[in-house]
Design a protein around this motif. Structure first.
Motif, mmCIF file in Angstrom:
data_model
loop_
_atom_site.group_PDB
_atom_site.id
_atom_site.type_symbol
_atom_site.label_atom_id
_atom_site.label_comp_id
_atom_site.label_asym_id
_atom_site.label_seq_id
_atom_site.Cartn_x
_atom_site.Cartn_y
_atom_site.Cartn_z
ATOM 1 N N ILE A 62 60.624 65.318 77.748
ATOM 2 C CA ILE A 62 60.292 63.909 77.997
ATOM 3 C C ILE A 62 58.854 63.780 78.492
ATOM 4 O O ILE A 62 58.097 62.896 78.067
ATOM 5 C CB ILE A 62 61.278 63.305 79.019
ATOM 6 C CG1 ILE A 62 62.664 63.179 78.386
ATOM 7 C CG2 ILE A 62 60.785 61.939 79.493
ATOM 8 C CD1 ILE A 62 63.744 62.835 79.384
ATOM 9 N N GLU A 111 67.432 62.951 76.397
ATOM 10 C CA GLU A 111 68.408 63.409 77.379
ATOM 11 C C GLU A 111 69.809 63.410 76.779
ATOM 12 O O GLU A 111 70.615 64.311 77.037
ATOM 13 C CB GLU A 111 68.377 62.532 78.626
ATOM 14 C CG GLU A 111 69.308 63.052 79.716
ATOM 15 C CD GLU A 111 69.316 62.165 80.955
ATOM 16 O OE1 GLU A 111 69.958 62.570 81.945
ATOM 17 O OE2 GLU A 111 68.714 61.084 80.929
ATOM 18 N N ALA A 162 62.019 61.586 83.793
ATOM 19 C CA ALA A 162 61.994 63.054 83.738
ATOM 20 C C ALA A 162 62.150 63.660 85.128
ATOM 21 O O ALA A 162 62.853 64.663 85.308
ATOM 22 C CB ALA A 162 60.690 63.521 83.096
ATOM 23 N N ALA A 213 55.764 61.699 76.864
ATOM 24 C CA ALA A 213 55.265 60.525 77.582
ATOM 25 C C ALA A 213 53.770 60.603 77.892
ATOM 26 O O ALA A 213 53.084 59.570 77.886
ATOM 27 C CB ALA A 213 56.050 60.348 78.884
ATOM 28 N N SER A 218 62.764 59.006 75.590
ATOM 29 C CA SER A 218 63.143 59.941 76.653
ATOM 30 C C SER A 218 64.632 59.854 76.947
ATOM 31 O O SER A 218 65.296 60.871 77.177
ATOM 32 C CB SER A 218 62.335 59.651 77.927
ATOM 33 O OG SER A 218 62.731 58.422 78.521
ATOM 34 N N ASP A 219 65.165 58.637 76.925
ATOM 35 C CA ASP A 219 66.604 58.452 77.142
ATOM 36 C C ASP A 219 67.398 59.113 76.016
ATOM 37 O O ASP A 219 68.435 59.746 76.241
ATOM 38 C CB ASP A 219 66.910 56.961 77.208
ATOM 39 C CG ASP A 219 68.141 56.662 78.058
ATOM 40 O OD1 ASP A 219 68.641 57.596 78.723
ATOM 41 O OD2 ASP A 219 68.598 55.513 78.050
ATOM 42 N N ALA A 245 58.987 56.688 81.606
ATOM 43 C CA ALA A 245 59.544 57.910 81.022
ATOM 44 C C ALA A 245 59.302 59.119 81.924
ATOM 45 O O ALA A 245 60.162 59.988 82.072
ATOM 46 C CB ALA A 245 58.940 58.152 79.642
ATOM 47 N N THR A 280 69.658 56.821 84.450
ATOM 48 C CA THR A 280 68.408 56.816 83.685
ATOM 49 C C THR A 280 68.330 55.600 82.777
ATOM 50 O O THR A 280 67.300 54.913 82.708
ATOM 51 C CB THR A 280 68.311 58.095 82.832
ATOM 52 O OG1 THR A 280 68.274 59.227 83.692
ATOM 53 C CG2 THR A 280 67.063 58.076 81.979
#
Length: 306
Positions: free
Chosen positions: A95, A43, A186, A99, A39-40, A182, A158
């Motif tokens: 994300i 982004e 988001a 997740a 997820s990081d 995660a 984040t």
């Protein structure tokens, strides 16, 4: 070097830096298999697109005024910032999609120490770059740089949250904390995206200058308007790096055009000194006209001692 050139150079540097940070974060995900690190990384992929958009926007905004755009192209930066806000929201939705399946079937991470170390290095680079962009955005009045910096700063927050959460997941032995983290990431990204969009739309609506800037403009008018009878209908607006000031200057009915023009020149110079890069429009009218809008009194001329 002009401010517009400095802004453009910073925007250009943002492209390779964002690519490098995204690469580091994706390596961290590949090493660990962590959904939170994925997820990081997602982004950060938005940061790459945003950096390219920001560079195009500041380059276009720096173009001089022309026949079809007599007031310049400054608002292109606001459009860039709005697009960046939309991209942030899209990243948040991606994300969540990544997740949710992992929440139902969580898996332990591989090589967590190495992955966290790589992600930490990426976060440090982002933190330094966010500080540079936000400071430059304020200094050069660039909405595109400021929005990019705020977005990257949210990315730093984040990353810190992800690192702390993953350490807890490892320490407690609950891998489900990884995808849950995660989802929280988001939600934070959605909030940051909303703030960027709201600020940029406000700029597109011809927002007035900040209160301290307005007071500086009024003080310049009051101190340098000797010979006139006052100012009314004072209006200001901000468009990217440019500031526009418009007002009506009241003069005695018997004053010549040349004398009124001298006062206007003096006021334009004074306002320009108080607000660099300002565009001033003054409507001269006789004292017989009815005043309206915001008024500013001017200081009377100082008489020489006998």
């Amino acid at each position: 070097m002009k401010n517009s050139d400095k802004v453009r150079r910073l925007a250009l540097w943002g492209i390779p830096l964002s690519l490098g940070v995204m690469g580091l974060k994706l390596v961290a995900w590949w090493v660990t298999g962590s959904v939170a690190l994925l997820s990081d990384g997602l982004e950060s992929s938005v940061n790459v697109v945003a950096a390219i958009v920001a560079f195009v926007a500041v380059s276009y905004a720096a173009k001089p005024a022309d026949k079809t755009h007599p007031f310049g192209h400054h608002k292109a930066e606001y459009l860039s910032a709005v697009l960046e806000g939309v991209l942030i929201v899209v990243a948040a939705l991606l994300i969540v999609l990544a997740a949710l399946p992992a929440v139902l079937a969580p898996e332990p991470m591989n090589a967590p120490v190495l992955g966290l170390a790589i992600n930490f290095a990426a976060g440090v680079i982002n933190a330094v770059w966010a500080y540079v962009l936000i400071r430059a955005g304020r200094r050069y009045r660039s909405p595109a740089l400021a929005a990019d910096g705020q977005h990257i700063l949210s990315d730093v927050v984040t990353s810190v949250g992800v690192l702390v959460g993953l350490v807890l997941a490892i320490a407690t032995g609950f891998p489900v904390l990884d995808p849950l983290l995660a989802v929280l990431v988001a939600l934070n990204i959605l909030y940051q995206g909303w703030k960027v969009i709201a600020h940029s739309v406000d700029g597109l609506m011809d927002h007035a200058v900040e209160p301290d800037e307005a007071e500086a403009i009024k003080a310049a008018i009051a101190a340098n308007g000797a010979g006139s009878l006052g100012v009314h209908d004072l209006k200001t607006r901000r468009a990217g790096a440019a500031t526009f000031v418009d007002f009506h200057l009241v003069v005695p009915a018997a004053m010549s055009v040349g004398e009124a023009h001298e006062i206007c020149d003096r006021l334009e110079d004074a306002i320009g000194a108080a607000q660099p890069g300002v565009h001033v429009a003054i409507h001269v009218e006789p004292e017989t006209e009815k005043a309206h809008g915001e008024r500013v009194r001017v200081a009377p001329p100082v008489e020489a001692a006998p």
